[in-house]
Design an enzyme around this catalytic site. Structure first.
Site, PDB file in Angstrom:
ATOM      1  N   HIS A  43      22.111   4.183  37.389  1.00 33.74           N
ATOM      2  CA  HIS A  43      21.093   4.300  38.447  1.00 33.74           C
ATOM      3  C   HIS A  43      21.196   3.083  39.352  1.00 33.74           C
ATOM      4  CE1 HIS A  43      19.425   1.471  35.613  1.00 33.74           C
ATOM      5  NE2 HIS A  43      18.799   0.950  36.667  1.00 33.74           N
ATOM      6  N   HIS A 125      22.836  -2.383  43.457  1.00 37.36           N
ATOM      7  CA  HIS A 125      23.974  -2.284  42.532  1.00 37.36           C
ATOM      8  C   HIS A 125      23.671  -1.253  41.449  1.00 37.36           C
ATOM      9  CE1 HIS A 125      21.134  -4.887  40.455  1.00 37.36           C
ATOM     10  NE2 HIS A 125      21.685  -4.456  39.332  1.00 37.36           N
TER      11      HIS A 125
HETATM   12  O1  3AM Z   1      19.372  -1.891  37.725  1.00 36.94           O
HETATM   13  P1  3AM Z   1      19.727  -2.791  36.613  1.00 36.94           P
HETATM   14  O2  3AM Z   1      20.419  -2.087  35.490  1.00 36.94           O
HETATM   15  O3  3AM Z   1      20.454  -4.017  37.041  1.00 36.94           O
HETATM   16  O4  3AM Z   1      17.988  -5.001  34.163  1.00 36.94           O
HETATM   17  C1  3AM Z   1      17.049  -3.969  34.307  1.00 36.94           C
HETATM   18  C2  3AM Z   1      17.604  -2.805  35.047  1.00 36.94           C
HETATM   19  O5  3AM Z   1      18.340  -3.332  36.112  1.00 36.94           O
HETATM   20  C3  3AM Z   1      15.963  -4.403  35.251  1.00 36.94           C
HETATM   21  O6  3AM Z   1      15.359  -3.191  35.660  1.00 36.94           O
HETATM   22  C4  3AM Z   1      16.330  -2.165  35.640  1.00 36.94           C
HETATM   23  C5  3AM Z   1      15.803  -0.992  34.848  1.00 36.94           C
HETATM   24  O7  3AM Z   1      15.485  -1.396  33.544  1.00 36.94           O
HETATM   25  N1  3AM Z   1      15.015  -5.320  34.647  1.00 36.94           N
HETATM   26  C6  3AM Z   1      14.621  -5.370  33.364  1.00 36.94           C
HETATM   27  N2  3AM Z   1      13.744  -6.368  33.187  1.00 36.94           N
HETATM   28  C7  3AM Z   1      13.591  -6.975  34.393  1.00 36.94           C
HETATM   29  C8  3AM Z   1      12.803  -8.049  34.886  1.00 36.94           C
HETATM   30  N3  3AM Z   1      11.988  -8.740  34.093  1.00 36.94           N
HETATM   31  C9  3AM Z   1      14.401  -6.298  35.331  1.00 36.94           C
HETATM   32  N4  3AM Z   1      14.465  -6.631  36.620  1.00 36.94           N
HETATM   33  C10 3AM Z   1      13.704  -7.680  37.008  1.00 36.94           C
HETATM   34  N5  3AM Z   1      12.886  -8.367  36.183  1.00 36.94           N
END
Ligand code: 3AM
Length: 176
Positions: A43, A125
């Site tokens: 995603h 990304h």
């Molecule tokens: O889109 P990506 O995969 O990079 O890393 C987590 C994931 O990002 C991010 O939210 C997306 C869906 O889970 N994520 C998890 N904890 C987070 C946080 N505390 C976070 N992004 C920002 N702050």
């Protein structure tokens, strides 16, 4: 009492592109380069919301439902690695205006609702590998994937039995 959920707004990918990305990843990275994100979990995060109460979820959904903007095409033509967050990602060299507008709107609405938003700029990304601890060779994407984006969704992140699963809770179409 209802429980808070870990939520985020994101774009999903058409199944066909999801499969092409998975094949490209399998051919491009050695086993052990990192932990592959499951195909169904690929995603593009628009706004991370963190732990959200049912009341706040309703408010965020209502605001998301009032967004009016046309769809756009996202070209996936870039890949890279962030050593600090240990992820290998797929992205775009030129984010379409519509993508930036949508993410900025959702991030602003989230901030107004009291969800912490990183002050760092939005870096669109799609995470391909997690826990990529050391530098991996990133091949150029084998081809450009053109992703037609006609809507966005609210997802819940579930962690159970050692696995993360994303469940789509709501979807909105992009129309003017
Ligand atoms: O889109 P990506 O995969 O990079 O890393 C987590 C994931 O990002 C991010 O939210 C997306 C869906 O889970 N994520 C998890 N904890 C987070 C946080 N505390 C976070 N992004 C920002 N702050």
């Amino acid at each position: 009492m209802s429980e808070s959920k870990q939520l985020f707004f994101a774009l999903s990918l058409p199944d066909e592109i999801q499969q092409q990305i998975i094949s490209w990843r399998a051919a491009s990275f050695a086993d052990g380069a990192g932990r592959p994100v499951a195909a169904a979990n690929l995603h593009l995060t628009l706004a991370f919301l963190g732990e959200v109460s049912p009341e706040k979820q309703r408010a965020l959904s209502a605001m998301a439902g009032r967004i009016r903007q046309p769809g756009f095409t996202l070209t996936l033509d870039d890949a890279g690695q962030w050593l600090r967050s240990r992820v290998v990602w797929l992205g775009t060299r030129q984010p379409p205006r519509g993508l930036l507008q949508l993410a900025n709107m959702l991030r602003a609405q989230a901030a107004r609702s009291g969800c912490y938003q990183s002050p760092r700029p939005f870096h669109p990304h799609i995470t391909l590998l997690r826990d990529a601890a050391s530098a991996v060779a990133i091949p150029p994407p084998g081809f450009r994937w053109s992703v037609p984006v006609s809507g966005f969704s609210l997802y819940q992140s579930h962690f159970a039995r050692g696995r993360t699963r994303y469940v789509q809770l709501e979807h909105w179409s992009l129309t003017e």
